[in-house]
Scaffold this motif. Structure first.
Motif, short mmCIF file in Angstrom:
data_model
loop_
_atom_site.label_atom_id
_atom_site.label_comp_id
_atom_site.label_asym_id
_atom_site.label_seq_id
_atom_site.Cartn_x
_atom_site.Cartn_y
_atom_site.Cartn_z
N LEU A 110 0.84 -1.24 -0.04
CA LEU A 110 0.09 -0.13 -0.03
C LEU A 110 1.04 1.12 0.02
O LEU A 110 0.77 2.25 -0.95
CB LEU A 110 -0.88 0.02 1.29
CG LEU A 110 -2.10 1.26 1.25
CD1 LEU A 110 -2.92 0.95 0.06
CD2 LEU A 110 -2.81 0.83 2.43
N GLU A 120 -7.43 10.23 1.38
CA GLU A 120 -7.74 8.82 1.49
C GLU A 120 -6.65 8.00 1.61
O GLU A 120 -6.90 6.83 2.15
CB GLU A 120 -8.50 8.63 0.28
CG GLU A 120 -9.93 9.14 0.19
CD GLU A 120 -10.53 8.73 -1.00
OE1 GLU A 120 -10.18 7.92 -1.97
OE2 GLU A 120 -11.51 9.33 -1.40
N HIS A 121 -5.63 8.43 1.23
CA HIS A 121 -4.13 7.43 1.30
C HIS A 121 -3.94 7.49 2.65
O HIS A 121 -3.69 6.44 3.31
CB HIS A 121 -2.96 8.05 0.49
CG HIS A 121 -3.27 7.78 -1.03
ND1 HIS A 121 -2.31 8.56 -1.90
CD2 HIS A 121 -3.94 7.24 -1.60
CE1 HIS A 121 -2.52 8.00 -3.00
NE2 HIS A 121 -3.59 7.10 -3.01
N ASP A 148 -6.49 5.02 4.59
CA ASP A 148 -6.28 3.98 4.07
C ASP A 148 -5.02 3.29 4.81
O ASP A 148 -4.72 2.10 5.36
CB ASP A 148 -5.86 3.66 2.58
CG ASP A 148 -7.13 3.75 1.90
OD1 ASP A 148 -8.33 3.93 2.44
OD2 ASP A 148 -7.21 4.02 0.51
N TYR A 198 -6.14 2.63 8.54
CA TYR A 198 -6.91 1.51 8.62
C TYR A 198 -6.02 0.18 8.18
O TYR A 198 -6.15 -1.08 8.99
CB TYR A 198 -7.92 1.59 7.53
CG TYR A 198 -9.36 0.71 7.59
CD1 TYR A 198 -9.35 -0.07 8.79
CD2 TYR A 198 -10.32 0.98 7.04
CE1 TYR A 198 -10.40 -0.96 9.07
CE2 TYR A 198 -11.72 0.26 7.18
CZ TYR A 198 -11.51 -0.61 8.27
OH TYR A 198 -12.74 -1.17 8.33
N PHE A 226 -12.23 -2.40 4.73
CA PHE A 226 -11.44 -2.12 4.25
C PHE A 226 -11.10 -2.19 2.84
O PHE A 226 -10.72 -1.53 1.91
CB PHE A 226 -9.91 -2.82 5.16
CG PHE A 226 -8.42 -2.14 4.48
CD1 PHE A 226 -8.05 -1.00 4.62
CD2 PHE A 226 -8.02 -3.42 3.71
CE1 PHE A 226 -6.73 -0.61 4.00
CE2 PHE A 226 -6.57 -2.97 3.02
CZ PHE A 226 -6.16 -1.54 3.21
N SER A 243 -13.54 -0.53 0.60
CA SER A 243 -13.19 0.92 0.34
C SER A 243 -11.90 1.02 -0.62
O SER A 243 -11.79 1.95 -1.25
CB SER A 243 -12.62 1.55 1.79
OG SER A 243 -12.22 2.94 1.77
N LEU A 244 -10.89 0.44 -0.39
CA LEU A 244 -9.67 0.21 -1.21
C LEU A 244 -10.02 -0.14 -2.50
O LEU A 244 -9.49 0.79 -3.58
CB LEU A 244 -8.76 -0.70 -0.73
CG LEU A 244 -7.28 -0.88 -1.32
CD1 LEU A 244 -6.70 0.75 -1.18
CD2 LEU A 244 -6.26 -1.68 -0.62
N HIS A 279 -11.51 3.25 -4.18
CA HIS A 279 -10.39 3.83 -4.44
C HIS A 279 -9.71 3.80 -5.52
O HIS A 279 -9.27 4.55 -6.54
CB HIS A 279 -9.48 4.02 -3.33
CG HIS A 279 -8.18 4.95 -3.45
ND1 HIS A 279 -8.37 6.33 -2.91
CD2 HIS A 279 -7.13 4.85 -3.75
CE1 HIS A 279 -7.24 6.98 -2.98
NE2 HIS A 279 -6.37 6.08 -3.54
#
Length: 152
Positions: A51, A86-87, A90, A93, A123, A126-127, A130
């Motif tokens: 990530l 958002e990064h 993320d 999370y 998680f 959402s990823l 994105h």
């Protein structure tokens, strides 16, 4: 100027993250009785670095390049800032998910299976959203041919 390498690297990173999302979904589906502990341990080690690598490429190469295009798009600035935020969310999370996966991998199920499944699904869903947004918006901008001057 956008490069084919940047688009390719971003897409490769996205593909790796989608594969990790698929593996996280498999873990969520296996809860509570069929958890692959080795898979949990592998995911707990792989998630954060992958990530971070994907986000670093975007924030240090792709975003600045997109802001410097010959044909600036003012609306892009706000969108890229939202993606940066958002990064960060993320990454935070992901740390929680990594800790939970490590505990499951080590046989220390400190979080109830329902809660673990909820965390994982929140998680990876959402990823995935994105990534889909970046692929729909950013990838075409990276692959766009440079503007050719017109002759009058």
């Amino acid at each position: 100027m956008p490069t084919a390498d940047q688009a390719r690297h971003m897409t490769e990173n996205h593909d790796c993250l989608i594969a990790i999302c698929d593996a996280l979904e498999a873990v969520a589906d296996s809860l509570p009785h069929n958890v692959d502990r080795q898979q949990c341990l592998w995911l707990s080690r792989a998630l954060g670095p992958m990530l971070f690598r994907a986000q670093e490429l975007e924030e240090k190469q792709v975003f600045p390049m997109l802001l410097g295009l010959d044909q600036p798009r003012p609306e892009l600035s706000g969108t890229l800032e939202r993606l940066r935020l958002e990064h960060q969310v993320d990454l935070c999370y992901a740390e929680e998910v990594q800790e939970m996966l490590k505990a499951y991998g080590e046989g220390r199920q400190s979080i109830a299976p329902d809660t673990a499944g909820f965390m994982l699904r929140g998680f990876f869903e959402s990823l995935r959203r994105h990534i889909a947004f970046e692929q729909e918006l950013l990838a075409p901008l990276l692959e766009a041919p440079p503007e050719q001057p017109t002759l009058n």
